[in-house]
Design a protein around this motif. Sequence first.
Motif, PDB file in Angstrom:
ATOM      1  N   CYS A 105       0.831  -1.205   0.000  1.00  8.49           N
ATOM      2  CA  CYS A 105       0.000   0.000   0.000  1.00  8.49           C
ATOM      3  C   CYS A 105       0.868   1.259   0.000  1.00  8.49           C
ATOM      4  CB  CYS A 105      -0.916  -0.029   1.226  1.00  8.49           C
ATOM      5  SG  CYS A 105      -2.032   1.359   1.359  1.00  8.49           S
ATOM      6  N   CYS A 133      -4.747  -0.540   1.015  1.00  7.77           N
ATOM      7  CA  CYS A 133      -4.941  -1.822   1.702  1.00  7.77           C
ATOM      8  C   CYS A 133      -6.083  -1.737   2.719  1.00  7.77           C
ATOM      9  CB  CYS A 133      -3.661  -2.270   2.382  1.00  7.77           C
ATOM     10  SG  CYS A 133      -3.196  -1.320   3.834  1.00  7.77           S
ATOM     11  N   LYS A 134      -6.383  -0.531   3.160  1.00  9.88           N
ATOM     12  CA  LYS A 134      -7.465  -0.283   4.124  1.00  9.88           C
ATOM     13  C   LYS A 134      -7.304  -1.042   5.432  1.00  9.88           C
ATOM     14  CE  LYS A 134     -10.848   1.224   0.783  1.00  9.88           C
ATOM     15  NZ  LYS A 134     -11.881   0.787  -0.120  1.00  9.88           N
ATOM     16  N   CYS A 140      -2.294   0.056   8.801  1.00  5.96           N
ATOM     17  CA  CYS A 140      -1.526   0.800   7.799  1.00  5.96           C
ATOM     18  C   CYS A 140      -1.485   2.282   8.180  1.00  5.96           C
ATOM     19  CB  CYS A 140      -2.153   0.612   6.429  1.00  5.96           C
ATOM     20  SG  CYS A 140      -1.413   1.669   5.179  1.00  5.96           S
ATOM     21  N   CYS A 148      -3.460   4.410   5.525  1.00  2.00           N
ATOM     22  CA  CYS A 148      -4.908   4.169   5.543  1.00  2.00           C
ATOM     23  C   CYS A 148      -5.517   4.615   6.876  1.00  2.00           C
ATOM     24  CB  CYS A 148      -5.211   2.701   5.278  1.00  2.00           C
ATOM     25  SG  CYS A 148      -4.734   2.221   3.608  1.00  2.00           S
TER      26      CYS A 148
END
Length: 250
Positions: free
Chosen positions: A43, A61-62, A66, A69
């Motif tokens: 990501c 990548c949600k 992360c 994110c």
Amino acid sequence: MEKRGNYPKRYRYTEKETDRIIEILEIIEEYRKASEINETLDCINNELLFGTGEINYVTRCKRQTCPLCRENRKYKTYLKLKEKINEQNGIRYILMTFNGREINDLSKLSKEVGENNDIVAKIIRKRSIQAIMLGYVKIVEISYNKYSKRLLPHIHLLLGVREDFKKYWIRKKEIEKLEKTWKKWKKEAITNAIDVKIIKDTDEDIEKVLRYITVARKKRIMKLDDMEIRAFFEMINDRKRLFTTSGIFK
Ligand SMILES: [Zn+2]
């Protein structure tokens, strides 16, 4: 609403920010063995490729873990809490901060955070809190003091309380009680252990607190110190919950 950064999908990071992302990536790679973070690394790499114009879209990548994110999630959390607060009528808010011991070593972090969590859970169950509380938002944070080179694990607890809470909850007396309790359960006196603010009943003041506990600029990933990023990943490896809601905030 902040214009920049909350929508990394549309926002290309500056060169300085990109350099920082690469540094953050290096820190995260140290945790590669301990946790499944390959998607997160992808990501972040995608984000960097997007920044240089090598790709035209970013697949995020949600994942909760992360750091990029997470910025989006924090913004969503802010919107959700704002919505919940707007649904309420005649509710007041109290922001409590509980500071744990300052520690100089990441290996002591998990135990300290765990202990703080247990104590705050016990405090929430106390009669004096239960009598006024309609719900809470609990946020675990770890800040780093560059000068003393120590980590400070702490907890922000935003309480939604009855409008007439002052009938049952006398500020000065309750803070004294909280300090005593904290000292007893931590088994030592901690300076400035507890901070309690009764939020003024204006939209502006409530908004300020809401931003402070969610999207505050100084808590954005780019602003975090290396040690704070390490602390965050230590918590993730340890499956510690950093954000909890109850009652009216759920
Ligand atoms: Zn991601």
